[in-house]
Design a protein around this motif. Structure first.
Motif, PDB file in Angstrom:
ATOM      1  N   UNK A 163       0.820  -1.212   0.000  1.00  0.00           N
ATOM      2  CA  UNK A 163       0.000   0.000   0.000  1.00  0.00           C
ATOM      3  C   UNK A 163       0.856   1.264   0.000  1.00  0.00           C
ATOM      4  N   UNK A 164       1.990   1.204   0.645  1.00  0.00           N
ATOM      5  CA  UNK A 164       2.853   2.391   0.706  1.00  0.00           C
ATOM      6  C   UNK A 164       3.370   2.777  -0.672  1.00  0.00           C
ATOM      7  N   UNK A 165       3.585   1.754  -1.524  1.00  0.00           N
ATOM      8  CA  UNK A 165       4.145   2.008  -2.847  1.00  0.00           C
ATOM      9  C   UNK A 165       3.133   1.813  -3.974  1.00  0.00           C
ATOM     10  N   UNK A 166       1.912   1.418  -3.618  1.00  0.00           N
ATOM     11  CA  UNK A 166       0.873   1.105  -4.600  1.00  0.00           C
ATOM     12  C   UNK A 166       1.341   0.021  -5.580  1.00  0.00           C
ATOM     13  N   UNK A 167       1.885  -1.056  -5.023  1.00  0.00           N
ATOM     14  CA  UNK A 167       2.339  -2.194  -5.828  1.00  0.00           C
ATOM     15  C   UNK A 167       1.214  -3.218  -5.918  1.00  0.00           C
ATOM     16  N   UNK A 168       0.849  -3.664  -7.115  1.00  0.00           N
ATOM     17  CA  UNK A 168      -0.182  -4.695  -7.251  1.00  0.00           C
ATOM     18  C   UNK A 168       0.251  -6.005  -6.586  1.00  0.00           C
ATOM     19  N   UNK A 169      -0.746  -6.782  -6.169  1.00  0.00           N
ATOM     20  CA  UNK A 169      -0.493  -8.044  -5.470  1.00  0.00           C
ATOM     21  C   UNK A 169      -1.272  -9.164  -6.146  1.00  0.00           C
ATOM     22  N   UNK A 170      -0.597 -10.274  -6.407  1.00  0.00           N
ATOM     23  CA  UNK A 170      -1.262 -11.501  -6.828  1.00  0.00           C
ATOM     24  C   UNK A 170      -0.928 -12.566  -5.793  1.00  0.00           C
ATOM     25  N   UNK A 171      -1.668 -13.672  -5.820  1.00  0.00           N
ATOM     26  CA  UNK A 171      -1.416 -14.722  -4.828  1.00  0.00           C
ATOM     27  C   UNK A 171      -1.371 -16.085  -5.492  1.00  0.00           C
ATOM     28  N   UNK A 172      -0.670 -17.005  -4.853  1.00  0.00           N
ATOM     29  CA  UNK A 172      -0.807 -18.410  -5.205  1.00  0.00           C
ATOM     30  C   UNK A 172      -2.079 -18.922  -4.523  1.00  0.00           C
ATOM     31  N   UNK A 173      -2.416 -20.180  -4.760  1.00  0.00           N
ATOM     32  CA  UNK A 173      -3.597 -20.750  -4.119  1.00  0.00           C
ATOM     33  C   UNK A 173      -3.470 -20.705  -2.598  1.00  0.00           C
ATOM     34  N   UNK A 174      -2.298 -21.051  -2.081  1.00  0.00           N
ATOM     35  CA  UNK A 174      -2.108 -21.054  -0.630  1.00  0.00           C
ATOM     36  C   UNK A 174      -1.965 -19.647  -0.066  1.00  0.00           C
ATOM     37  N   UNK A 175      -1.772 -18.655  -0.939  1.00  0.00           N
ATOM     38  CA  UNK A 175      -1.659 -17.275  -0.478  1.00  0.00           C
ATOM     39  C   UNK A 175      -2.984 -16.545  -0.418  1.00  0.00           C
ATOM     40  N   UNK A 176      -4.071 -17.215  -0.821  1.00  0.00           N
ATOM     41  CA  UNK A 176      -5.391 -16.590  -0.716  1.00  0.00           C
ATOM     42  C   UNK A 176      -5.692 -16.317   0.753  1.00  0.00           C
ATOM     43  N   UNK A 177      -6.043 -15.089   1.058  1.00  0.00           N
ATOM     44  CA  UNK A 177      -6.295 -14.698   2.434  1.00  0.00           C
ATOM     45  C   UNK A 177      -5.278 -13.719   2.972  1.00  0.00           C
ATOM     46  N   UNK A 178      -4.161 -13.570   2.272  1.00  0.00           N
ATOM     47  CA  UNK A 178      -3.152 -12.600   2.721  1.00  0.00           C
ATOM     48  C   UNK A 178      -3.711 -11.188   2.664  1.00  0.00           C
ATOM     49  N   UNK A 207     -13.513 -23.145  -8.382  1.00  0.00           N
ATOM     50  CA  UNK A 207     -14.613 -22.190  -8.199  1.00  0.00           C
ATOM     51  C   UNK A 207     -14.349 -21.340  -6.955  1.00  0.00           C
ATOM     52  N   UNK A 208     -13.906 -22.005  -5.884  1.00  0.00           N
ATOM     53  CA  UNK A 208     -13.702 -21.306  -4.613  1.00  0.00           C
ATOM     54  C   UNK A 208     -12.550 -20.318  -4.701  1.00  0.00           C
ATOM     55  N   UNK A 209     -11.416 -20.776  -5.237  1.00  0.00           N
ATOM     56  CA  UNK A 209     -10.239 -19.910  -5.298  1.00  0.00           C
ATOM     57  C   UNK A 209     -10.488 -18.649  -6.115  1.00  0.00           C
ATOM     58  N   UNK A 210     -11.229 -18.780  -7.197  1.00  0.00           N
ATOM     59  CA  UNK A 210     -11.420 -17.642  -8.091  1.00  0.00           C
ATOM     60  C   UNK A 210     -12.596 -16.754  -7.724  1.00  0.00           C
ATOM     61  N   UNK A 211     -13.422 -17.184  -6.801  1.00  0.00           N
ATOM     62  CA  UNK A 211     -14.624 -16.409  -6.501  1.00  0.00           C
ATOM     63  C   UNK A 211     -14.825 -16.109  -5.021  1.00  0.00           C
ATOM     64  N   UNK A 212     -14.059 -16.763  -4.157  1.00  0.00           N
ATOM     65  CA  UNK A 212     -14.177 -16.489  -2.732  1.00  0.00           C
ATOM     66  C   UNK A 212     -13.767 -15.051  -2.450  1.00  0.00           C
ATOM     67  N   UNK A 213     -14.598 -14.355  -1.733  1.00  0.00           N
ATOM     68  CA  UNK A 213     -14.331 -12.954  -1.388  1.00  0.00           C
ATOM     69  C   UNK A 213     -13.639 -12.927  -0.027  1.00  0.00           C
ATOM     70  N   UNK A 214     -12.355 -12.641  -0.053  1.00  0.00           N
ATOM     71  CA  UNK A 214     -11.548 -12.638   1.164  1.00  0.00           C
ATOM     72  C   UNK A 214     -11.883 -11.417   2.001  1.00  0.00           C
ATOM     73  N   UNK A 215     -12.204 -11.652   3.255  1.00  0.00           N
ATOM     74  CA  UNK A 215     -12.388 -10.532   4.188  1.00  0.00           C
ATOM     75  C   UNK A 215     -11.225 -10.575   5.176  1.00  0.00           C
TER      76      UNK A 215
END
Length: 539
Positions: free
Chosen positions: A226-241, A389-397
């Motif tokens: 957020x400090x640098x406005x760098x985009x973030x992607x995740x692996x499957x196990x990184x969902x939730x970061x 389906x879950x990985x691509x559509x789960x809305x992480x809170x």
């Protein structure tokens, strides 16, 4: 005290509250010793599920999970759960009963060389030959499981060792193992190199893996991005970061990930991978993440760095410690223009609904379900199409997303959800599972009912082994074989057999109203979700 009681005392010193297990003669002394202790034993219906339940418990409580099973087939049944935990770096201490010490190697009834059998899937293993050594062994086992790259540790415990009398407990000092010194703090020179590279970067991106969650580094990584406005992607196990509503998050990468997330990673000029193994599911072509870009790979396990892709800047260290240092000297940069470019592209690549008048659209179902979940809910996905389906559509809170990523073990979700519910009795837990995987673990509905676990189970029923059917559609010219589940079983009758509440969702328009009712119910609920067998995951 005897050996079993000494083991229990050692577990209490590690602040263990639950042991997930299945009994047998060779482990009975241990379970008997638990009766007089504050530690509660949780009976699952299969040894493999004991390990998965311990995994779910560990991941929700951010602690070490403990399971205990008998010798022979009890121990060998546990191997799949051990391998699953090893692949996803989940800290477990797995206790197996064993035949008497003097009979080891004699092919005694229910003897199995579990140490040798599980060697590829444990961080370390112990065959206990002296009961007096149990406090030291337990202390070391928990230390090894929970430090460095976390993972399972095996303690094989002969029955005569458990029954040894006349023992006393002496507290064990802090562990210091000469041959095991995991690196936590990243090298200062390498950290400076990362900051220097960012000063000249135009299109940097962060790829977060499960190691970020395991190290508890979510806040530090998000602060950096957020400090640098760098985009973030995740692996499957990184969902939730990072929450899904954070404008920096581009989604999951890999074969089954978002196309715009893959494009973002491929077009970056600086790729920072954190706590990710660069395995084939996330990076099918390792050359692409090293071509025309600077690759920074941060991982606590030095064996993972350079294994599949050679980084320009390798950093061995714990993600939390490394990003604490990075955040101290952030460059004066802003990558908002690059972020805006990716955001515009992502909006043109939204997935289309696959629903028909006859069935529920699985992608839309996952989105609606996750929208309705509590902020800290635990979503446990199984393996197969339901996982994608879950990985691509789960809305992480701000909750947890659990799945079997590295090993892809069908049947993981229900016992893991049971373990998660034990970890937090008041937390909302949902289990999303395919009908194929459900038939592997039907017996655990009994465990869920017995515990009155607060689990809402959603069976995505497409009446087939969907992921394999999709693979045969794409690569075998629709020559379907060994995938038809023949419209069985009748889940309403299954629910009655286990005395569970049952609900069925047949069409998209039923989803919203029915989900509200399901999530308001107490205790376990089995919900059947009708899905088209041609609702493929490819997007």
């Amino acid at each position: 005290m005897n050996g079993a009681e000494l083991l229990v005392k050692s577990l209490l010193d590690e602040k263990i509250s639950y042991v997930f297990g299945y009994p047998g003669v060779s482990i009975c002394p241990f379970f008997d010793a638990l009766i007089e202790s504050p530690i509660k034993s949780i009976l699952l219906r299969n040894e493999q599920d004991c390990g998965h339940a311990a995994s779910g418990y560990a991941r929700v409580n951010n602690t070490v999970g403990v399971c205990a099973v008998s010798s022979g087939p009890g121990a060998t049944n546990l191997i799949t759960a051990i391998a699953t935990a090893f692949a996803d770096s989940i800290p477990l201490v797995c206790i197996t009963g064993q035949v008497p010490t003097e009979h080891i190697g004699s092919d005694m009834f229910q003897e199995a060389d579990i140490i040798g059998s599980a060697e590829s899937f444990v961080k370390y293993s112990y065959l206990v030959r002296d009961a007096k050594e149990l406090p030291r062994i337990v202390k070391e086992a928990f230390y090894i499981a929970s430090t460095g790259r976390k993972g399972p540790v095996l303690i094989d415990l002969p029955i005569d060792i458990q029954m040894t009398e006349g023992l006393s407990y002496t507290p064990v000092p802090d562990v210091s193992l000469r041959t095991y010194k995991p690196t936590v703090k990243g090298h200062a020179v390498q950290i400076k190199k990362v900051l220097s590279v960012l000063k000249n970067a135009k299109r940097p991106i962060l790829c977060v893996g499960g190691g970020v969650i395991l190290s508890g580094a979510e806040e530090e990584v998000i602060k950096f991005a957020e400090s640098l406005h760098i985009p973030v992607v995740s692996t499957m196990m990184g969902i939730g970061v990072i929450p899904s509503d954070n404008p920096l998050y581009m989604g999951m990468v890999g074969k089954f990930g978002k196309k715009y997330a893959n494009r973002a990673m491929n077009e970056s000029d600086v790729l920072i991978m954190i706590g990710a193994r660069v395995a084939d599911r996330a990076v099918s072509q390792p050359d692409l993440i090293t071509k025309d870009k600077v690759l920074v790979h941060i991982d606590v396990d030095p064996a993972e760095i350079g294994k599949n892709a050679g980084p320009n800047i390798p950093i061995v260290g714990d993600a939390k410690a490394v990003f604490e240092e990075l955040n101290k000297s952030l460059p004066d940069k802003d990558f908002s223009e690059w972020l805006d470019q990716l955001t515009r592209y992502s909006k043109t690549r939204e997935m289309k609904m696959q629903g028909t008048a006859k069935y529920v659209d699985p992608n839309e179902f996952v989105r609606i379900l996750s929208e309705k979940l509590d902020d800290n809910a635990v979503y446990v996905s199984d393996v197969g199409q339901n996982q994608i389906y879950s990985c691509n559509n789960y809305i992480v809170k701000h909750g947890k997303f659990l799945t079997s990523g590295g090993m892809g073990t069908m049947g993981y979700s229900l016992p893991a959800a049971i373990g998660a519910s034990v970890a937090d009795l008041n937390r909302q837990i949902v289990c999303v599972i395919g009908d194929g995987a459900m038939q592997m673990v039907l017996s655990e509905l009994s465990s869920a009912k017995y515990l009155n676990a607060n689990i809402k189970i959603f069976v995505m029923n497409n009446r087939c082994l969907g992921m394999i059917r999709e693979f045969q559609h794409m690569h075998y010219d629709n020559r379907y074989t060994m995938v038809d589940l023949q419209h069985l079983p009748d889940y309403e009758q299954i629910a009655k057999a286990f005395d569970l509440q049952y609900v069925r969702i047949r069409k998209n328009e039923e989803t919203v109203s029915v989900l509200d009712g399901i999530l308001s119910l107490n205790g376990p609920v089995l919900t059947e979700v009708d899905v088209d067998d041609d609702a493929f995951t490819a997007n």
